[in-house]
Enzyme design. Structure first.
Site, mmCIF file in Angstrom:
data_model
loop_
_atom_site.group_PDB
_atom_site.id
_atom_site.type_symbol
_atom_site.label_atom_id
_atom_site.label_comp_id
_atom_site.label_asym_id
_atom_site.label_seq_id
_atom_site.Cartn_x
_atom_site.Cartn_y
_atom_site.Cartn_z
ATOM 1 N N TYR A 54 28.254 41.539 -40.368
ATOM 2 C CA TYR A 54 29.397 40.964 -39.641
ATOM 3 C C TYR A 54 28.950 40.515 -38.248
ATOM 4 O O TYR A 54 29.299 39.427 -37.786
ATOM 5 C CB TYR A 54 30.466 42.048 -39.554
ATOM 6 C CG TYR A 54 31.763 41.665 -38.905
ATOM 7 C CD1 TYR A 54 32.722 40.942 -39.608
ATOM 8 C CD2 TYR A 54 32.062 42.068 -37.608
ATOM 9 C CE1 TYR A 54 33.939 40.618 -39.021
ATOM 10 C CE2 TYR A 54 33.274 41.759 -37.018
ATOM 11 C CZ TYR A 54 34.213 41.034 -37.725
ATOM 12 O OH TYR A 54 35.409 40.721 -37.148
ATOM 13 N N LYS A 95 29.185 36.768 -36.918
ATOM 14 C CA LYS A 95 30.014 36.419 -35.764
ATOM 15 C C LYS A 95 29.173 35.853 -34.623
ATOM 16 O O LYS A 95 29.643 35.025 -33.839
ATOM 17 C CB LYS A 95 30.816 37.640 -35.305
ATOM 18 C CG LYS A 95 31.864 38.095 -36.325
ATOM 19 C CD LYS A 95 32.807 36.972 -36.711
ATOM 20 C CE LYS A 95 33.976 37.457 -37.553
ATOM 21 N NZ LYS A 95 34.857 36.341 -37.957
ATOM 22 N N ILE A 115 42.165 44.808 -32.665
ATOM 23 C CA ILE A 115 43.541 44.402 -32.962
ATOM 24 C C ILE A 115 43.951 45.034 -34.294
ATOM 25 O O ILE A 115 43.182 45.018 -35.259
ATOM 26 C CB ILE A 115 43.660 42.860 -33.098
ATOM 27 C CG1 ILE A 115 42.945 42.145 -31.936
ATOM 28 C CG2 ILE A 115 45.126 42.457 -33.197
ATOM 29 C CD1 ILE A 115 43.560 42.312 -30.581
#
Ligand SMILES: NC(=O)c1ccc[n+]([C@@H]2O[C@H](COP(=O)([O-])OP(=O)(O)OC[C@H]3O[C@@H](n4cnc5c(N)ncnc54)[C@H](O)[C@@H]3O)[C@@H](O)[C@H]2O)c1
Length: 258
Positions: A152, A156, A187
């Protein structure tokens, strides 16, 4: 203020839930014509109906699917002003435990898809001659080294710099197309709820982490979606090739390994 993206045709990938859902809701509320593109068909269709958007099944990992999708947008709407490359998946694994399959899967949904999306959106955006905006969802894992989600982090990081390369490409061509990346952290969404505990466990077992990992409250999807509205609108006309970190100090804090 309202109508901040009125008249703009906006695509949100991964728009069926989580951050993409919040983006779709706010873009629609601000007057945009919204197309939700996802593989979660039931959720995506229900949301589209609720907010007066369109839903299209799109697996963002294949270039052929993107070609068909952009052709559909052109045929149906005649133009494209905003592309939010938001779809993404995370698989907890470090540089030693990450399998080839996990690496390819994670990179396909974030890195490959963001490339395909920009490649095929830019010509249609250019055609209209209107101000256009591409918004690529990176992560704080694209800013600092996050060891627990290795593939990841690689994906990213790629999204972060391909955004800048595309922004410069378009600027040099004289296109009215801006490209920026957003870097959320912490989040609460279906994604972070699904893997949050695994990542938290990995963090807790790591002897390097003597400080609390998250010194801040968790964020809400709208904390990101308002930035999406800003970047989608012409209010941000001078913001191009930029990276917008939204993590309530996580990466600013000394001694923290997110
Ligand atoms: N939530 C956070 O704190 C956070 C932090 C940093 C970055 N991000 C990034 O924000 C984006 C959204 O994350 P989220 O937390 O809302 O995740 P989520 O899992 O809640 O939602 C992701 C959406 O992407 C869709 N999707 C997955 N694979 C797809 C594919 N192949 N084709 C099309 N759609 C696909 C899913 O169906 C889902 O609707 C991701 O790129 C993620 O990496 C999130």
């Amino acid at each position: 203020m309202s109508g901040r993206v009125a008249g703009k045709v906006c695509v949100v990938t991964g728009g069926a839930m989580g951050l993409g859902e919040a983006d779709a809701r706010l873009l629609a509320r601000e007057g945009g014509t919204v197309i939700i593109a996802d593989i979660a068909d039931d959720k995506g269709k229900a949301l589209a109906q609720e907010i007066g958007a369109d839903y299209v099944h799109l697996d963002v990992t294949t270039e052929a699917a993107w070609i068909d999708f952009i052709a559909h947008v052109k045929e149906t709407y005649g133009k494209l002003n905003v592309l939010v490359n938001n779809a993404g998946i995370v698989i907890p694994a470090n540089v030693e435990t990450c399998t080839e399959e996990q690496w390819r899967k994670v990179n396909a949904v974030s890195s490959d898809a963001t490339f395909f999306g920009m490649k095929h959106a830019i010509p249609l955006m250019r055609e209209s001659g209107e101000p256009c905006s591409i918004i690529n969802m990176s992560s704080i894992a694209g800013i600092v080294g996050v060891p627990y989600v290795f593939a990841y982090a690689a994906a990213k990081g790629a999204v972060r710099l391909m955004s800048k390369a595309a922004a410069v490409h378009c600027a040099k061509k004289g296109d009215k197309i801006r490209v920026n990346s957003i870097h959320p952290g912490g989040i609460v969404t279906p994604m972070t709820q699904a893997v949050g505990q695994q990542v938290a466990d990995a963090v807790a077992q790591d002897p390097r982490n003597t400080a609390p990992v998250r010194g801040t409250r968790p964020g809400e999807p709208d904390d990101i979606a308002w930035m999406v509205v800003y970047l989608a609108s012409d209010e941000s006309k001078y913001t191009n090739g930029a990276e917008m970190i939204i993590d309530n100090t996580v990466t600013a804090m000394e001694g923290i390994v997110p």
